[in-house]
Design a protein around this motif. Sequence first.
Motif, mmCIF file in Angstrom:
data_model
loop_
_atom_site.group_PDB
_atom_site.id
_atom_site.type_symbol
_atom_site.label_atom_id
_atom_site.label_comp_id
_atom_site.label_asym_id
_atom_site.label_seq_id
_atom_site.Cartn_x
_atom_site.Cartn_y
_atom_site.Cartn_z
ATOM 1 N N ALA A 95 -83.545 -10.493 -87.549
ATOM 2 C CA ALA A 95 -84.914 -9.996 -87.749
ATOM 3 C C ALA A 95 -85.900 -10.640 -86.787
ATOM 4 C CB ALA A 95 -85.357 -10.237 -89.197
ATOM 5 N N ARG A 96 -85.617 -11.850 -86.310
ATOM 6 C CA ARG A 96 -86.532 -12.496 -85.362
ATOM 7 C C ARG A 96 -86.610 -11.705 -84.068
ATOM 8 N NH1 ARG A 96 -83.997 -16.717 -87.906
ATOM 9 N NH2 ARG A 96 -85.453 -17.901 -89.228
ATOM 10 N N VAL A 97 -85.469 -11.236 -83.618
ATOM 11 C CA VAL A 97 -85.441 -10.397 -82.422
ATOM 12 C C VAL A 97 -86.104 -9.056 -82.711
ATOM 13 C CG1 VAL A 97 -83.917 -9.150 -80.827
ATOM 14 C CG2 VAL A 97 -83.401 -11.514 -81.455
ATOM 15 N N ASP A 98 -85.795 -8.477 -83.852
ATOM 16 C CA ASP A 98 -86.357 -7.175 -84.216
ATOM 17 C C ASP A 98 -87.880 -7.200 -84.256
ATOM 18 O OD1 ASP A 98 -83.813 -6.092 -84.463
ATOM 19 O OD2 ASP A 98 -83.687 -6.506 -86.614
ATOM 20 N N ARG A 99 -88.460 -8.294 -84.724
ATOM 21 C CA ARG A 99 -89.914 -8.374 -84.870
ATOM 22 C C ARG A 99 -90.628 -8.805 -83.586
ATOM 23 N NH1 ARG A 99 -88.466 -5.820 -88.266
ATOM 24 N NH2 ARG A 99 -88.608 -6.049 -90.544
ATOM 25 N N SER A 100 -89.872 -9.235 -82.588
ATOM 26 C CA SER A 100 -90.477 -9.663 -81.323
ATOM 27 C C SER A 100 -90.779 -8.463 -80.437
ATOM 28 C CB SER A 100 -89.534 -10.616 -80.576
ATOM 29 O OG SER A 100 -89.289 -11.785 -81.323
ATOM 30 N N ASP A 101 -91.825 -8.594 -79.612
ATOM 31 C CA ASP A 101 -92.149 -7.548 -78.643
ATOM 32 C C ASP A 101 -91.333 -7.711 -77.366
ATOM 33 O OD1 ASP A 101 -94.301 -6.307 -80.178
ATOM 34 O OD2 ASP A 101 -95.389 -8.170 -79.813
ATOM 35 N N LEU A 102 -91.003 -8.943 -77.033
ATOM 36 C CA LEU A 102 -90.239 -9.239 -75.824
ATOM 37 C C LEU A 102 -89.333 -10.421 -76.128
ATOM 38 C CD1 LEU A 102 -90.694 -8.385 -72.540
ATOM 39 C CD2 LEU A 102 -91.152 -10.821 -72.462
ATOM 40 N N VAL A 103 -88.068 -10.329 -75.716
ATOM 41 C CA VAL A 103 -87.126 -11.421 -75.922
ATOM 42 C C VAL A 103 -86.519 -11.809 -74.574
ATOM 43 C CG1 VAL A 103 -85.026 -12.207 -77.082
ATOM 44 C CG2 VAL A 103 -86.593 -10.647 -78.263
ATOM 45 N N LEU A 104 -86.605 -13.102 -74.261
ATOM 46 C CA LEU A 104 -86.059 -13.640 -73.022
ATOM 47 C C LEU A 104 -84.881 -14.545 -73.344
ATOM 48 C CD1 LEU A 104 -89.463 -14.767 -71.487
ATOM 49 C CD2 LEU A 104 -88.076 -12.918 -70.570
ATOM 50 N N ARG A 148 -90.752 -4.045 -75.251
ATOM 51 C CA ARG A 148 -91.524 -2.854 -75.614
ATOM 52 C C ARG A 148 -92.376 -2.386 -74.431
ATOM 53 N NH1 ARG A 148 -90.908 -2.785 -81.217
ATOM 54 N NH2 ARG A 148 -90.950 -4.817 -82.288
ATOM 55 N N TYR A 149 -92.133 -2.947 -73.259
ATOM 56 C CA TYR A 149 -93.021 -2.701 -72.127
ATOM 57 C C TYR A 149 -92.304 -2.120 -70.909
ATOM 58 C CZ TYR A 149 -95.512 -5.959 -75.100
ATOM 59 O OH TYR A 149 -96.072 -6.571 -76.182
ATOM 60 N N GLY A 150 -91.107 -1.595 -71.099
ATOM 61 C CA GLY A 150 -90.384 -0.984 -69.982
ATOM 62 C C GLY A 150 -89.817 -1.979 -68.997
ATOM 63 N N THR A 151 -89.599 -3.215 -69.434
ATOM 64 C CA THR A 151 -89.090 -4.247 -68.526
ATOM 65 C C THR A 151 -87.696 -4.722 -68.906
ATOM 66 O OG1 THR A 151 -90.248 -5.909 -69.856
ATOM 67 C CG2 THR A 151 -91.387 -5.080 -67.903
ATOM 68 N N LEU A 152 -86.991 -3.961 -69.723
ATOM 69 C CA LEU A 152 -85.669 -4.362 -70.200
ATOM 70 C C LEU A 152 -84.715 -4.623 -69.036
ATOM 71 C CD1 LEU A 152 -83.897 -4.731 -72.753
ATOM 72 C CD2 LEU A 152 -83.218 -2.336 -72.494
ATOM 73 N N ASN A 153 -83.932 -5.693 -69.166
ATOM 74 C CA ASN A 153 -82.885 -6.105 -68.226
ATOM 75 C C ASN A 153 -83.404 -6.685 -66.908
ATOM 76 O OD1 ASN A 153 -80.730 -5.405 -69.942
ATOM 77 N ND2 ASN A 153 -80.807 -3.269 -69.271
ATOM 78 N N LYS A 154 -84.706 -6.909 -66.803
ATOM 79 C CA LYS A 154 -85.194 -7.616 -65.617
ATOM 80 C C LYS A 154 -84.685 -9.053 -65.663
ATOM 81 C CE LYS A 154 -89.253 -5.058 -64.146
ATOM 82 N NZ LYS A 154 -90.657 -5.159 -63.697
ATOM 83 N N VAL A 155 -84.343 -9.562 -64.477
ATOM 84 C CA VAL A 155 -83.704 -10.878 -64.394
ATOM 85 C C VAL A 155 -84.390 -11.735 -63.340
ATOM 86 C CG1 VAL A 155 -81.570 -12.111 -63.815
ATOM 87 C CG2 VAL A 155 -81.457 -9.996 -65.132
ATOM 88 N N LEU A 156 -84.587 -12.993 -63.677
ATOM 89 C CA LEU A 156 -84.995 -14.003 -62.708
ATOM 90 C C LEU A 156 -83.896 -15.057 -62.650
ATOM 91 C CD1 LEU A 156 -88.782 -14.905 -63.225
ATOM 92 C CD2 LEU A 156 -87.701 -14.059 -61.133
ATOM 93 N N THR A 157 -83.410 -15.328 -61.454
ATOM 94 C CA THR A 157 -82.450 -16.400 -61.277
ATOM 95 C C THR A 157 -83.189 -17.576 -60.651
ATOM 96 O OG1 THR A 157 -80.683 -14.778 -60.945
ATOM 97 C CG2 THR A 157 -80.218 -17.039 -60.307
ATOM 98 N N LEU A 158 -83.133 -18.723 -61.321
ATOM 99 C CA LEU A 158 -83.948 -19.873 -60.947
ATOM 100 C C LEU A 158 -83.074 -21.052 -60.543
ATOM 101 C CD1 LEU A 158 -86.281 -19.781 -64.093
ATOM 102 C CD2 LEU A 158 -86.694 -18.664 -61.898
ATOM 103 N N ARG A 159 -83.627 -21.861 -59.642
ATOM 104 C CA ARG A 159 -82.978 -23.112 -59.277
ATOM 105 C C ARG A 159 -84.001 -24.232 -59.436
ATOM 106 N NH1 ARG A 159 -80.294 -22.870 -53.673
ATOM 107 N NH2 ARG A 159 -82.450 -22.539 -53.014
ATOM 108 N N PHE A 160 -83.552 -25.380 -59.948
ATOM 109 C CA PHE A 160 -84.443 -26.520 -60.069
ATOM 110 C C PHE A 160 -84.903 -26.942 -58.679
ATOM 111 C CE2 PHE A 160 -81.760 -27.278 -63.963
ATOM 112 C CZ PHE A 160 -82.744 -26.891 -64.853
ATOM 113 N N ALA A 161 -86.194 -27.221 -58.548
ATOM 114 C CA ALA A 161 -86.755 -27.617 -57.257
ATOM 115 C C ALA A 161 -87.747 -28.746 -57.475
ATOM 116 C CB ALA A 161 -87.450 -26.434 -56.587
#
Length: 301
Positions: A162-171, A189-202
């Motif tokens: 339910a926590r995921v269900d009630r959220s507007d965006l889950v990362l 809920r904003y048309g951004t599903l499956n967008k990905v950021l790959t990060l490296r510590f800097a």
Amino acid sequence: YIPYPSSLVMLVGESSAGKTVLGKDMAYHLAEGLDWVGTSPSGELRVIYVDLESPENVFREHAEIIGRSENLVFARSVPALDSPAGTAEFLSVCRRFSPDVLFLDSLTEAWLVQDENDNAEASRQMTAIKMIAKSLGCTVVVTWNMGEGNVKERFKARGATARVDRSDLVLNYTGLTDNTRQLKIVKSRYGTLNKVLTLRFAGELGFEAMASDVTTTPSAIADLARIVKDQLQSGVMTRKELVATLGNDDLLDKVLGRLFKAGEVRRPKHGSYELVVSSESPNPREKDSEETSDGSPTADD
């Protein structure tokens, strides 16, 4: 990655992946209106970051290294948000600052529940946090830990769905290698599903963006292939068990496909894998029938 006002964002991270450092780095860049790994806010935003988990020495270190801003306020405690009086007190304090973004790190500490697996209790919890977002006219970001029970990306969060269900965006925030992380939108809920950021510590407690295909580098594939074979030393495992243990569904499927094609693992039954000992050879007919054209497992696995 931080959507419109009155939104509820759930940042779900693996244990010890560094959710707090990620959140504070985001918060500082939002407060200063600075570009963050290629994403720029519309301007300087007013941010409250509630850190309920870091020891005092770690909290101070974060503040010194990540940065301070006149638009960024830190809090170390909150009243009981599961009571009307506590929520009213919290809203009163927050309104003095008029935040655009509010981080609650972590939701586990900010709102205690009797049973985190109870969907009714989780629904009440998230509905109340969403009301805080609406009352303040801001985006609320809550942090939560990943669990091991559900292999679907959308429901990696530990406990009730339910926590995921009630959220507007889950990362989902997951580790790829020792110094790289992936931030992926698994619900939107904003048309951004499956967008990905790959990060490296800097630098010190900072990040930089990387090409999104870092997970498919030869070293990443070889490392996971070794780990998969080590896991299979103990006997037959299902794909579901491997995902629950190792995570990273996409890379795991690629590795399983390659190991199967190379004859290093076989499928004793649909959706299961076992190590092929060196004296054995794979059955080419079985291989052709169960393998997709690119060498990866079938969708049903």
